[in-house]
Design a protein around this motif. Structure first.
Motif: not given
Length: 221
Positions: A147-160
């Motif tokens: 089994k495989g699990v992938s958890i993305p946590n992208m914490l983006i604080s800019t539009s550039k």
């Protein structure tokens, strides 16, 4: 100067092979880091204008691993990691941008052979950092009840910024098996060819590729 400083005390050549556990890597120029061991914790910092390619292969029973990658201005990083999980693999991959105009691409290809991989990808881009690019590509194949699990946590604080997370979790593709069997290859061999190709396709170092292929010859799936 194209060098790698390993564990804060050893200045190494720019194409480095690691067969034992390490804790830290500092990249000062254009370098390649090849790893063939299980890493519990690794901190990588790529200095201003430096370039790094990481090729990391491992066969895992039980492992909790944390890998941190930090990029300064104009850094360029490609992180290639392939693995086979036999039991439980908990990987926390944390990326951070300390500067601007940096590029970071993570390619993770895994085979969950009876085991389970839990991959958490934490990506940070602060509002004061601009024109960075973060690409996360995770491809997992489950065999023999794995089994495989992938958890993305992208914490983006800019539009550039350019930031993408792509993941696939599947069994061995049936169309690829059908194609190989139509060429006269038996089912077991076809499955091994597909799994081995999945693991090796992202590795860019020839010497490490030879070693990986030797290891895979001894693997029974």
């Amino acid at each position: 100067m194209n060098n790698i400083i390993v564990d804060n005390n050893k200045l190494c050549e720019d194409n480095l092979y690691i067969y034992q556990d390490i804790k830290s890597v500092e990249v000062l120029g254009n370098s390649t880091l090849n790893i063939n061991t299980n890493i519990k914790e690794l901190n990588i910092i790529i200095r201003k204008n430096a370039t790094l390619t990481v090729n990391y292969f491992s066969i895992i029973d039980k492992l909790d691993s944390k890998i941190t990658i930090a990029c300064e201005d104009n850094a360029n990083v490609t992180f290639n990691h392939s693995f086979i999980t036999k039991d439980t693999y908990n990987l926390n991959l944390l990326t951070d941008f300390f500067g601007n105009n940096a590029y970071l691409c993570e390619n993770i290809h895994g085979i969950n052979d009876k085991g389970t991989s839990n991959i958490t990808a934490d990506g940070y881009v602060k509002n004061t950092k601009n024109d960075n690019e973060l690409l996360e590509n995770i491809r997992l194949i489950n065999i023999n009840g794995g089994k495989g699990v992938s958890i993305p946590n992208m914490l983006i604080s800019t539009s550039k910024v350019i930031a993408n997370h792509m993941v696939t979790i599947s069994s061995v593709p049936s169309d690829e098996i059908f194609y190989l069997m139509a060429k006269g290859i038996d089912l077991e061999s076809a499955r091994s060819l597909i799994c081995n190709g999945h693991l090796t396709k992202i590795i860019t170092d020839d010497k490490l590729l030879i070693k990986i292929k030797e290891i895979l010859k001894m693997e029974v799936r």
